[in-house]
Design an enzyme around this catalytic site. Structure first.
Site, PDB file in Angstrom:
ATOM      1  N   GLY A  13       0.820  -1.213   0.000  1.00 16.95           N
ATOM      2  CA  GLY A  13       0.000   0.000   0.000  1.00 16.95           C
ATOM      3  C   GLY A  13       0.852   1.261   0.000  1.00 16.95           C
ATOM      4  O   GLY A  13       2.080   1.206   0.027  1.00 16.95           O
ATOM      5  N   SER A 127      -7.274   5.930  12.565  1.00 16.47           N
ATOM      6  CA  SER A 127      -7.695   6.893  11.536  1.00 16.47           C
ATOM      7  C   SER A 127      -8.565   8.021  12.092  1.00 16.47           C
ATOM      8  O   SER A 127      -9.373   7.818  13.000  1.00 16.47           O
ATOM      9  CB  SER A 127      -8.505   6.132  10.491  1.00 16.47           C
ATOM     10  OG  SER A 127      -9.236   7.009   9.681  1.00 16.47           O
ATOM     11  N   GLU A 129     -11.034   8.986  10.671  1.00 15.10           N
ATOM     12  CA  GLU A 129     -12.420   8.583  10.408  1.00 15.10           C
ATOM     13  C   GLU A 129     -13.120   8.174  11.710  1.00 15.10           C
ATOM     14  O   GLU A 129     -14.337   8.184  11.796  1.00 15.10           O
ATOM     15  CB  GLU A 129     -12.460   7.416   9.423  1.00 15.10           C
ATOM     16  CG  GLU A 129     -12.272   7.816   7.982  1.00 15.10           C
ATOM     17  CD  GLU A 129     -13.458   8.583   7.424  1.00 15.10           C
ATOM     18  OE1 GLU A 129     -14.569   8.060   7.452  1.00 15.10           O
ATOM     19  OE2 GLU A 129     -13.264   9.719   6.966  1.00 15.10           O
ATOM     20  N   TYR A 151     -15.969   0.813   8.277  1.00 21.08           N
ATOM     21  CA  TYR A 151     -14.502   0.971   8.346  1.00 21.08           C
ATOM     22  C   TYR A 151     -14.114   1.685   9.638  1.00 21.08           C
ATOM     23  O   TYR A 151     -13.248   1.217  10.390  1.00 21.08           O
ATOM     24  CB  TYR A 151     -14.015   1.777   7.128  1.00 21.08           C
ATOM     25  CG  TYR A 151     -12.590   2.293   7.266  1.00 21.08           C
ATOM     26  CD1 TYR A 151     -11.501   1.463   6.998  1.00 21.08           C
ATOM     27  CD2 TYR A 151     -12.331   3.606   7.683  1.00 21.08           C
ATOM     28  CE1 TYR A 151     -10.200   1.928   7.131  1.00 21.08           C
ATOM     29  CE2 TYR A 151     -11.028   4.079   7.822  1.00 21.08           C
ATOM     30  CZ  TYR A 151      -9.972   3.232   7.541  1.00 21.08           C
ATOM     31  OH  TYR A 151      -8.678   3.691   7.686  1.00 21.08           O
TER      32      TYR A 151
HETATM   33  P1  NDP Z   1      -3.651   1.155   1.227  1.00 22.91           P
HETATM   34  O1  NDP Z   1      -5.063   0.798   0.923  1.00 22.91           O
HETATM   35  O2  NDP Z   1      -2.832   1.831   0.185  1.00 22.91           O
HETATM   36  O3  NDP Z   1      -2.866  -0.193   1.659  1.00 22.91           O
HETATM   37  C1  NDP Z   1      -3.485  -1.176   2.443  1.00 22.91           C
HETATM   38  C2  NDP Z   1      -2.592  -2.399   2.509  1.00 22.91           C
HETATM   39  O4  NDP Z   1      -3.255  -3.413   3.276  1.00 22.91           O
HETATM   40  C3  NDP Z   1      -2.280  -3.039   1.130  1.00 22.91           C
HETATM   41  O5  NDP Z   1      -0.963  -3.511   1.142  1.00 22.91           O
HETATM   42  C4  NDP Z   1      -3.256  -4.211   1.083  1.00 22.91           C
HETATM   43  O6  NDP Z   1      -2.831  -5.270   0.248  1.00 22.91           O
HETATM   44  C5  NDP Z   1      -3.221  -4.646   2.546  1.00 22.91           C
HETATM   45  N1  NDP Z   1      -4.369  -5.474   2.917  1.00 22.91           N
HETATM   46  C6  NDP Z   1      -5.674  -5.207   2.748  1.00 22.91           C
HETATM   47  N2  NDP Z   1      -6.441  -6.198   3.239  1.00 22.91           N
HETATM   48  C7  NDP Z   1      -5.588  -7.126   3.723  1.00 22.91           C
HETATM   49  C8  NDP Z   1      -5.766  -8.393   4.336  1.00 22.91           C
HETATM   50  N3  NDP Z   1      -6.989  -8.905   4.553  1.00 22.91           N
HETATM   51  N4  NDP Z   1      -4.676  -9.099   4.715  1.00 22.91           N
HETATM   52  C9  NDP Z   1      -3.435  -8.605   4.496  1.00 22.91           C
HETATM   53  N5  NDP Z   1      -3.188  -7.412   3.914  1.00 22.91           N
HETATM   54  C10 NDP Z   1      -4.258  -6.680   3.522  1.00 22.91           C
HETATM   55  O7  NDP Z   1      -3.681   1.997   2.564  1.00 22.91           O
HETATM   56  P2  NDP Z   1      -2.690   3.169   3.066  1.00 22.91           P
HETATM   57  O8  NDP Z   1      -1.299   2.773   2.797  1.00 22.91           O
HETATM   58  O9  NDP Z   1      -3.211   4.460   2.585  1.00 22.91           O
HETATM   59  O10 NDP Z   1      -2.983   3.139   4.634  1.00 22.91           O
HETATM   60  C11 NDP Z   1      -2.229   2.309   5.517  1.00 22.91           C
HETATM   61  C12 NDP Z   1      -3.020   2.102   6.790  1.00 22.91           C
HETATM   62  O11 NDP Z   1      -3.279   3.349   7.414  1.00 22.91           O
HETATM   63  C13 NDP Z   1      -4.383   1.449   6.610  1.00 22.91           C
HETATM   64  O12 NDP Z   1      -4.613   0.636   7.739  1.00 22.91           O
HETATM   65  C14 NDP Z   1      -5.364   2.620   6.621  1.00 22.91           C
HETATM   66  O13 NDP Z   1      -6.625   2.206   7.064  1.00 22.91           O
HETATM   67  C15 NDP Z   1      -4.673   3.543   7.608  1.00 22.91           C
HETATM   68  N6  NDP Z   1      -4.920   4.962   7.434  1.00 22.91           N
HETATM   69  C16 NDP Z   1      -4.625   5.553   6.234  1.00 22.91           C
HETATM   70  C17 NDP Z   1      -4.771   6.913   6.085  1.00 22.91           C
HETATM   71  C18 NDP Z   1      -4.472   7.601   4.790  1.00 22.91           C
HETATM   72  O14 NDP Z   1      -4.876   8.764   4.642  1.00 22.91           O
HETATM   73  N7  NDP Z   1      -3.752   6.979   3.868  1.00 22.91           N
HETATM   74  C19 NDP Z   1      -5.213   7.765   7.217  1.00 22.91           C
HETATM   75  C20 NDP Z   1      -5.468   7.020   8.435  1.00 22.91           C
HETATM   76  C21 NDP Z   1      -5.304   5.677   8.531  1.00 22.91           C
HETATM   77  P3  NDP Z   1      -3.216  -5.332  -1.322  1.00 22.91           P
HETATM   78  O15 NDP Z   1      -2.186  -4.517  -2.035  1.00 22.91           O
HETATM   79  O16 NDP Z   1      -3.133  -6.774  -1.618  1.00 22.91           O
HETATM   80  O17 NDP Z   1      -4.589  -4.767  -1.462  1.00 22.91           O
HETATM   81  P1  GDR Z   2     -11.602   8.994   3.127  1.00 25.50           P
HETATM   82  O1  GDR Z   2     -10.939   9.231   1.689  1.00 25.50           O
HETATM   83  O2  GDR Z   2     -12.950   8.409   3.026  1.00 25.50           O
HETATM   84  O3  GDR Z   2     -11.470  10.287   3.864  1.00 25.50           O
HETATM   85  O4  GDR Z   2     -10.651   7.879   3.742  1.00 25.50           O
HETATM   86  P2  GDR Z   2     -11.549   9.356   0.237  1.00 25.50           P
HETATM   87  O5  GDR Z   2     -10.502  10.019  -0.563  1.00 25.50           O
HETATM   88  O6  GDR Z   2     -12.103   8.076  -0.263  1.00 25.50           O
HETATM   89  O7  GDR Z   2     -12.799  10.369   0.454  1.00 25.50           O
HETATM   90  C1  GDR Z   2     -12.644  11.675   0.958  1.00 25.50           C
HETATM   91  C2  GDR Z   2     -13.948  12.446   0.798  1.00 25.50           C
HETATM   92  O8  GDR Z   2     -14.175  12.714  -0.594  1.00 25.50           O
HETATM   93  C3  GDR Z   2     -15.531  12.457  -0.887  1.00 25.50           C
HETATM   94  N1  GDR Z   2     -15.694  12.142  -2.314  1.00 25.50           N
HETATM   95  C4  GDR Z   2     -15.190  11.066  -2.940  1.00 25.50           C
HETATM   96  N2  GDR Z   2     -14.411  10.051  -2.498  1.00 25.50           N
HETATM   97  C5  GDR Z   2     -14.011   9.109  -3.386  1.00 25.50           C
HETATM   98  N3  GDR Z   2     -13.206   8.126  -2.975  1.00 25.50           N
HETATM   99  N4  GDR Z   2     -14.421   9.136  -4.699  1.00 25.50           N
HETATM  100  C6  GDR Z   2     -15.230  10.142  -5.193  1.00 25.50           C
HETATM  101  O9  GDR Z   2     -15.580  10.162  -6.355  1.00 25.50           O
HETATM  102  C7  GDR Z   2     -15.619  11.154  -4.270  1.00 25.50           C
HETATM  103  N5  GDR Z   2     -16.368  12.285  -4.400  1.00 25.50           N
HETATM  104  C8  GDR Z   2     -16.395  12.875  -3.213  1.00 25.50           C
HETATM  105  C9  GDR Z   2     -15.899  11.292   0.022  1.00 25.50           C
HETATM  106  O10 GDR Z   2     -17.310  11.174   0.132  1.00 25.50           O
HETATM  107  C10 GDR Z   2     -15.181  11.709   1.299  1.00 25.50           C
HETATM  108  O11 GDR Z   2     -15.999  12.576   2.032  1.00 25.50           O
HETATM  109  C11 GDR Z   2      -9.241   7.952   3.615  1.00 25.50           C
HETATM  110  C12 GDR Z   2      -8.712   6.498   3.627  1.00 25.50           C
HETATM  111  O12 GDR Z   2      -7.314   6.525   3.368  1.00 25.50           O
HETATM  112  C13 GDR Z   2      -8.950   5.849   4.970  1.00 25.50           C
HETATM  113  O13 GDR Z   2      -8.306   4.573   5.012  1.00 25.50           O
HETATM  114  C14 GDR Z   2      -8.354   6.753   6.064  1.00 25.50           C
HETATM  115  O14 GDR Z   2      -8.572   6.195   7.330  1.00 25.50           O
HETATM  116  C15 GDR Z   2      -8.958   8.147   5.980  1.00 25.50           C
HETATM  117  O15 GDR Z   2      -8.694   8.678   4.694  1.00 25.50           O
HETATM  118  C16 GDR Z   2      -8.372   9.094   7.018  1.00 25.50           C
END
Ligand code: NDP
Ligand code: GDR
Length: 345
Positions: A13, A127, A129, A151
């Protein structure tokens, strides 16, 4: 000196890639876990040029036997649990799977640490969230949770079980409550990267328009590269504690899209009523951005802004990349990929 060993779950990820890069530069031996599938998703590690420096291990969060086997085999000094079903929208469609991975998955790792080696340090990716509907306040570690999606609810469990294993068993377990952080390595299902990649594709003539859901949601968007520094600092703390990481500045999805469109070279004007606003390029008269109700969520979070004063004071952490710079970084990267004819992934 013996190299520190880290296990990063979710190495494929966005955060997994940036954190692995940081730890490799700090001299760690990095093990990264991926899910076995027919086509392995390693493009982020390839883009950062670190694939060869990581030892890949397969781990499925739902399978406790995998977790036990890997932790016993590696016996890491630090585990960073980044793996999760992280797409909020999908959690409404797959709530049970999301709970199993994002809530019980955390407990499975903690239980293994408790049984195998209580000295292993543990980081949980919590998060913003979890705060959910919080109105226009700046949120910190003491703010109330009001999660608005399966989530977010699963993440609340992951957060509290981490606190519980710290308090009950003395494990160095900490939880980072991170606000949205983005980058050129962000998945294209998330709104920021969906915007930057689609606008670049429209400009290149490969797509017609950008369809979005809730334009008015406001988020505190930072740069993932800055945030993984904060994650590492939490794990080097004297005492395990939980911290909010955020920029303290929020913008709407519409503001993000508007700025990104300017950077791509569109000259937009917004038209239509509040529930059906769309953006037209003044130069070509074509609709570039329009609403699609399908992207609305059954319950959304309208506003999130964080206060990371505690992380600044106690960890010396501060984000460096500002909003405009972040949008530019993402647009420039997608433009480069588009020019090379690469698939924007
Ligand atoms: P990504 O979605 O980019 O990455 C998620 C990772 O988790 C991928 O490697 C995915 O593998 C793996 N994964 C998903 N399901 C499983 C499973 N069942 N078993 C093993 N591995 C799994 O997320 P981010 O890098 O953006 O985020 C990292 C973490 O931080 C997450 O837990 C997210 O919820 C949390 N988070 C992220 C924020 C953000 O803004 N980015 C903010 C707050 C929290 P695969 O490639 O195979 O799908
Ligand atoms: P979020 O991120 O839900 O905050 O979670 P996302 O970018 O999906 O949405 C942010 C906001 O944008 C609005 N939105 C849309 N979102 C998506 N994906 N696609 C659209 O077309 C669209 N149009 C409007 C959404 O409704 C939402 O309000 C991310 C993830 O990385 C989580 O794993 C993490 O925990 C939180 O950020 C902090």
């Amino acid at each position: 000196m013996k190299k520190k060993i880290a296990l990063i779950t979710g190495i494929t990820g966005q955060d997994g890639a940036y954190l692995a890069n940081l730890l490799i530069n700090k001299g760690y031996k990095v093990f990264g876990s991926y899910r076995r599938s027919s086509s392995l998703n390693l493009w982020r590690l390839e883009e950062l040029g670190i694939l060869e420096s990581i030892e890949l291990v397969s781990l499925e969060l739902l399978e406790k036997s995998n977790i036990e086997r890997i932790i016993k085999l590696i016996n890491p000094d630090e585990i960073y649990n980044l793996a999760a079903q992280s797409f909020v929208s999908l959690s409404f469609e797959n709530p049970i799977y999301t709970a199993q991975a994002d809530a019980l998955g955390v407990l499975k790792i903690l239980e293994t640490i408790r049984a195998v080696n209580k000295k292993i340090k543990f980081y949980q990716a919590s998060s913003s969230e979890m705060f959910g509907e919080a109105n226009s306040k700046k949120l910190n570690e003491d703010s109330r949770f009001h999660p608005r999606s399966p989530y977010a609810i699963a993440k609340v469990f992951g957060h509290y079980i981490t606190v519980n294993y710290r308090e009950a068993y003395g494990i160095f377990a900490c939880s980072g409550i991170l606000f949205n952080h983005e980058s050129p390595l962000r998945g294209t299902e998330f709104v920021t990267r969906k915007i930057t990649s689609t606008l670049v594709e429209i400009q290149a003539g490969r797509k017609k328009n950008l369809e979005l859901g809730n334009y008015y949601a406001r988020r505190d968007w930072g740069f993932a590269g800055d945030f993984v520094e904060g994650i590492w600092k939490m794990m080097q703390n004297k005492q395990p504690k939980d911290y909010v990481l955020a920029t303290g500045e929020e913008h709407s999805v519409k503001e993000f899209a508007d700025l990104a469109a300017k950077m791509v070279g569109f000259n937009l004007t917004w038209k239509g009523s509040k529930h059906n606003e769309y953006a037209v390029d003044k130069n070509t008269n074509k609709i570039i951005i329009k609403k699609n109700q399908e992207y609305n969520r059954p319950a959304d979070v309208s506003f999130l802004k964080g206060d990371s004063t505690k992380a600044k004071k106690e960890l010396g952490w501060k984000p460096k990349v500002k909003f405009k710079e972040l949008v530019k970084l993402m647009i420039e990267n997608d433009k480069k990929k588009s020019l090379k004819g690469k698939i924007i992934q």
